[in-house]
Structures are given as C-alpha cells and as structure tokens.
Enzyme design. Structure first.
Site, PDB file in Angstrom:
ATOM      1  N   GLY A 217       0.678  -1.232  -0.426  1.00  0.00           N
ATOM      2  CA  GLY A 217      -0.057  -0.514   0.095  1.00  0.00           C
ATOM      3  C   GLY A 217       0.712   0.890  -0.236  1.00  0.00           C
ATOM      4  N   PRO A 218      -0.210   2.381  -0.122  1.00  0.00           N
ATOM      5  CA  PRO A 218       1.212   3.649  -0.103  1.00  0.00           C
ATOM      6  C   PRO A 218       1.543   4.114   1.296  1.00  0.00           C
ATOM      7  CG  PRO A 218      -1.892   3.948  -1.068  1.00  0.00           C
ATOM      8  CD  PRO A 218      -0.720   2.951  -0.133  1.00  0.00           C
ATOM      9  N   GLY A 220       2.313   5.275   4.232  1.00  0.00           N
ATOM     10  CA  GLY A 220       1.328   6.028   6.091  1.00  0.00           C
ATOM     11  C   GLY A 220      -0.516   4.981   6.070  1.00  0.00           C
ATOM     12  N   THR A 221       0.164   4.182   4.952  1.00  0.00           N
ATOM     13  CA  THR A 221      -1.214   3.587   5.632  1.00  0.00           C
ATOM     14  C   THR A 221      -1.482   2.406   6.835  1.00  0.00           C
ATOM     15  OG1 THR A 221      -0.782   2.328   4.270  1.00  0.00           O
ATOM     16  CG2 THR A 221      -1.687   3.759   3.127  1.00  0.00           C
ATOM     17  N   GLY A 222      -0.600   2.079   7.107  1.00  0.00           N
ATOM     18  CA  GLY A 222      -0.442   1.725   8.508  1.00  0.00           C
ATOM     19  C   GLY A 222       0.458   0.062   8.936  1.00  0.00           C
ATOM     20  N   GLU A 438      -9.644  33.406  -8.022  1.00  0.00           N
ATOM     21  CA  GLU A 438     -10.554  32.331  -7.343  1.00  0.00           C
ATOM     22  C   GLU A 438     -11.998  32.153  -7.490  1.00  0.00           C
ATOM     23  OE1 GLU A 438      -8.623  29.741  -6.376  1.00  0.00           O
ATOM     24  OE2 GLU A 438      -7.096  30.613  -6.112  1.00  0.00           O
ATOM     25  N   HIS A 441     -12.807  29.669 -11.006  1.00  0.00           N
ATOM     26  CA  HIS A 441     -13.263  28.343 -10.718  1.00  0.00           C
ATOM     27  C   HIS A 441     -14.290  28.226  -9.573  1.00  0.00           C
ATOM     28  CE1 HIS A 441      -8.845  27.595 -11.479  1.00  0.00           C
ATOM     29  NE2 HIS A 441      -8.434  28.366 -10.604  1.00  0.00           N
TER      30      HIS A 441
END
Length: 618
Positions: A217-218, A220-222, A438, A441
């Site tokens: 997994g990426p 920081g996903t634990g 802004e 947008h």
C-alpha cells in the site's frame, strides 16, 4: 520501551584489553632487565670534564659499566652524578689512585661492574618464545571476536550490532483497536492470530499456517502499525528489521544476517518476523551483467530460509512494501508469501474512524467529524494523525484548552497548502487578479452539474506558494468518475485563467498549477481511461510505482504520441471555451462575489452560494 538485539552475544575476550596487558608486561620486563642504576638523575658530560673534576679533587665515587663511566661530584654540599663514555686511557687507574677526594679517607672509591650475560636458553625464551606467545593470544582472541560478529550476521568492519530488534510479547501494547480504516486487512490477519492461539483447530482439518503475508500500500497507511498489532494480539515475540539492514558492503554478510534471524526466530517460536521495505533485498533478479551480487545472495538465502522452516512451529513472516511490482516472482509465489494484503487509502468511513482514534488522545469539543473526513479525501492514516496534532497545536496557540472543528479545518489547509502568510505584501492590483481568479474557479464549478460543491474560497497566501485557492468538498464518497465529471473538472481548472482573461485582460503565472493538473487529467483520459473517440479503448500509457506517485510512460510509437498531444490539446481547448462561456454569462455575479472576497479575504461555500441565489442564477 526496552529493546533486545538478536545478534548481541557476550564475547569471551576483548583484543584491546589484551593489547594493554602486553604493553604492561613489556614495560615491566624493560624495567627488570634495564633498571636505573642509581635511582638518581644522571647528567651527560664529556671525558675532559671528568679529568678536570678528578684533578680538582671533587669526585667521590666512580663506577665503570658497559663502556660508560658514572662519577659522583660533591660541589658546595650538592652531590651530582655524571655520565661519560669510556675512553682507552691506560693511566686511568693510576690517576684514580692518586686523585684526592672529599671522602673521609681522601681517596676516590672506584669499581668496574662486569655485566652478567643471560644463558642462550633464556635469551631464546625472551626474544622468540614470549613475543610469539603474546601475538598468538592476541590473534586468537581477535579471531573469536570476528567470528562471533560474522556468525551473528553483523559486519565486523562496523561498530556495534545492527540486527533485528526483538520485542517481547509483554512489550507490544498495540492491538487491532489501534488500527482504524483497514477492516479488510484486519479480518485477513485475525486468522493468523487465531492460528497462533489455537493451532489445533486448524491442524485437525489438515490446514497449515500461512508462512508469510505481504502488506502492500501507499506510505502512511499503517503497514508497520498493523504488523505490531498482530504481535500484540497474538502475545508472541516480535522481530522487526528493515530490508536495508540486510544490505552489506561484503558479499555474504547479508545472507549471514538472514540465517541468524531465522535461527533465532525458530528458537523463540511461536513468533512474528516483520521485514519492512522488503523491496530493498527482494527486487527482481537481473539476468544480465551489472547485478548486485550481495543483494541477490541475500535474496537467495531468504528464499531458502522461507522454504526450510516448518510453518507448524508458528513462525509467521510479515513484510511491507510500497513497490510490489518490483519484487522477484519467486518471492511472491505461494509457500513463501501466501497472502497479499492491500492497505489502501481509507474511504470516508475509514477516515472518520481514524480521526476518532486520534481525537481520543487530545481534548476536543463539538467536533464535526463528517466535515473533516470529507475534506480529507485521498489522505492516509499518518496524514490524518498529523492533521489532528496540528489542530491541537493551533488550539494552544489560540489560547484554548480543547480542539474545535475550526482548528481541524485550518489544520487540513495547513497540511495541504501550508500555513498562512498574512504578512506577505501583495499589491492592490495583484490582489484583485487573485480574487477574480479564485471566483472564476468557484463560479465555473457551481454552474456545472456533476461538480463538487465549493467549500471555501480564500486569497490569503500560503507557505506552499499558493496565493489563494478554492476548496471543493465532495458530498459523499465517490468511487467511479464518468467522462462528463472528468471533463467538468478540467473546465473548473481552466476557470481561473479564463477569469483573468475576460475581466482583468491579463495572463499571469498564477494558473501554472491549474495548467499542470488539467493537462495531466486530459492525458489520462486519452491514454489510460479510454475516453477518446479516436483511440477508443486502446491503452497507450502504463503506470509505474502506483503507490509512490504513479510515474507514467507511453507505450506507443512517436507518431501516435504526437497525435495524443493533439487530442489532449483539443480537449483542453473545449474545456477553456466552456469556462469562457460560463463566465461571460455571469459577469455581474463575478463582480459581486469578487468584491465580497476582496473585503473578507476568506469566504465560505455557503456565503458564495448565497450570492448566487440572490442574483437568481441558481
């Protein structure tokens, strides 16, 4: 937390201490064989001075030894000993007999010491046997020390041991209750915990414990957190080591570390081995030249050890990586890593659960978890923990003793765009351009269907370099996006530049990030999502390192690549024209909203939508 090192072994001797003992013995022998003759300080002089002192009658005693003359002189109550070299002087004895002296009998006391020679056997012992014995002892002890380090998998060229950390079962306090947002991964790992607790339940039916589970997994996903939770739930020792720790300077050292790790794990079974960043040693082996022999030997040893140990003993291997596509196929086959557990970024409910876990550690009041969770789409568990911590720090700065929803919303913006730079000087003309940019947008997003609602608009500069931004927050969790939704997102991205062109009649650098995102999204629609009429469902691009940013590369000819560029350009032009049409149709709302934003600097989505409703545009 107390930590124990796997390869820490008591050594029987220290070569440095042995060397010190050798030095002391040599100094003692030197003092024993060559002692100070008188224990006094001796001054060197020439033979002529010796003759003068003799004629003056000031010499009390003379001693001749080994070609040196030592004589004592009494001068005004002080007694000094001198040394000079012996000269071939046949009259020396007659001179000493006739010389006067300050002694009571008036005669000089003189003698000659004939040195005693050692026996040949003693000389052989002192010159050959003793030094050889001392060097043998030093070499033996140094060899034992090196073998102990190499046998433990350590590098004898480095200081200290660098093996795995052993955490006893009582030291692991992490449980599955500390892991939120990864329910599917927890379900798959709970079976391993139950097997370690009740192996008979599975062995009766003939099932065996999975030898390994790969956490993918990426960042920081634990992955590390859930591995510790498995050990904490199972109440077994936990071996933790990084894949980079196996990589050594010398060939064979990493393989020795692998052997020692599995040996110790078998001794402490049942237990869990966790190898973090296993891609450091598990990369696909290169059949060509220029391979890393040390890494490949370490990988081969790991494969052998995983085949060799008995799964019924209760040794479970957990490994984590962000690059599963780079791992060797032999490492991933069943029988080694039997399970592949995906640790994906949490969904909306998962983010709520993670926020609740971290909010238990801080004082908070009246926090709307739903708003924060929707505003943090695409964030990992580690980033959510950082957001909660930033909110707690902000609450302290603001003089409050509890975290509020406002603190959490501001911390989300801080993590995403950086802290506010209220002291940055922006001219009135530039501030006006930023405000219309802004609002462009926000207006384009609000006037389109299938577009995320506007949550906040600000023109306060941020430390990330953004001079302002428009935040959109989805009302719910979105899994799939259709062609119209993606195209409308490109239209929204072009709205800022379009507002500059239509109202301020300038083109600035403020749209650089919008251009980058719009181009990337349009290219993905053509090359990967099959949303181009010209190329239909043809795949023209591949993604590498999906969990580490997703680098892409085209898989087509140069002619097709040029045609893809034209297709992407045409799509962006259509989006630009649509945003220009929407802004021209709503210039009065643009001016009103921009004036309000210039006055307040930050407005909410509700305030912006109120302006649109008053104008009758919605």
């Amino acid at each position: 937390m107390k930590q124990e090192t796997v390869n820490s072994r008591p050594q029987k001797g220290n070569p440095f201490v042995t060397f010190l003992w050798v030095i002391l013995i040599v100094l003692f022998l030197n003092w024993l064989i060559f002692p100070n003759l008188t224990g006094q300080k001796i001054k060197s002089t020439d033979y002529g001075t010796f003759i003068e002192k003799m004629e003056e009658g000031s010499i009390k005693e003379v001693m001749i030894k080994s070609g040196q003359i030592y004589f004592t002189v009494a001068d005004k109550g002080d007694v000094t000993t001198y040394q000079t070299g012996e000269v071939n002087d046949p009259q020396l004895v007659d001179r000493l007999l006739k010389a006067k002296s300050p002694n009571k009998d008036g005669k000089v006391a003189f003698t000659e010491i004939v040195p005693e020679e050692n026996s040949p056997f003693l000389n052989f012992i002192l010159m050959w046997v003793l030094p050889g014995l001392l060097f043998y002892v030093i070499g033996k002890r140094a060899s034992r020390s090196i073998q102990a380090r190499m046998g433990a998998g350590g590098n004898f060229m480095s200081f200290g041991n660098g093996g795995a950390k052993i955490y006893a079962d009582a030291e692991i306090k992490t449980t599955f209750a500390d892991v939120a947002g990864q329910n599917e991964a927890k379900e798959m790992l709970k079976e391993i915990v139950e097997f370690l607790h009740k192996p008979q339940k599975y062995t009766d039916i003939g099932a065996s414990l999975p030898k390994g589970a790969l956490l993918v997994g990426p960042p920081g996903t634990g992955k590390t957190l859930i591995a510790r939770a498995v050990a904490g739930e199972a109440k077994v020792p936990f071996f933790a080591i990084s894949g980079s720790e196996f990589v050594q300077m010398f060939v064979g050292m990493g393989a020795a570390k692998v052997r020692d790790l599995f040996r110790q794990a078998n001794e402490k079974a049942p237990c869990i081995i966790f190898i973090d960043e296993i891609d450091a040693i598990g990369k696909r082996r290169d059949s060509g030249l220029g391979g890393n022999d040390e890494r490949e030997q370490t990988l081969n040893q790991l494969l052998t050890e995983m085949d060799g140990f008995d799964g019924r003993k209760g040794v479970v291997i957990l490994a984590a990586t962000n690059r599963p596509e780079d791992l060797d196929k032999a490492l991933l086959r069943p029988g080694r890593f039997d399970r592949r557990i995906q640790m994906e970024l949490p969904d909306l409910e998962g983010r709520k659960a993670i926020l609740n876990v971290h909010l238990k550690k801080v004082k908070h009041e009246a926090v709307d978890i739903d708003i924060v969770a929707r505003a943090t789409a695409g964030t990992s568990g580690a980033e959510l923990a950082n957001i909660v911590n930033e909110a707690a720090l902000r609450a302290v700065r603001m003089g409050r003793n509890a975290v509020t929803t406002e603190d959490l919303e501001e911390s989300v913006e801080t993590v995403i765009a950086g802290a506010q730079k209220k002291g940055k000087v922006v001219s009135a003309e530039e501030k006006k351009i930023i405000a219309y940019h802004e609002i462009g947008h926000a207006l384009v997003a609000a006037m389109q269907s299938h577009s995320a609602p506007v949550h906040k608009i600000t023109i306060i500069p941020r430390t990330s370099g953004a001079l302002g931004y428009t935040m959109q927050v989805e009302s719910g969790e979105q899994v799939l996006m259709n062609r119209e939704e993606l195209f409308n997102r490109i239209v929204t991205l072009t709205g800022g530049r379009t507002a500059e062109e239509e109202i301020c009649h300038v083109v600035t650098t403020g749209a650089s990030n919008d251009i980058e995102q719009a181009t990337k999204l349009a290219r993905a629609m053509v090359t990967r999502y099959g949303m181009s009429d010209k190329y239909d469902m043809m795949g023209l691009e591949t993604v590498h390192n999906v969990y580490l940013g997703g680098d892409t590369s085209l898989t087509c000819s140069a002619e097709t690549a040029a045609a893809i560029d034209q297709e992407v350009l045409e799509m962006i032009r259509k989006a630009h024209e649509k945003s220009r049409r929407l802004i021209r149709e709503n210039l009065d709302v643009m001016h009103e909203a921009a004036s309000f934003l210039l006055e307040k600097e930050t407005i909410t989505g509700e305030e912006f939508m109120h302006i649109l409703h008053q104008s009758g545009k919605l």
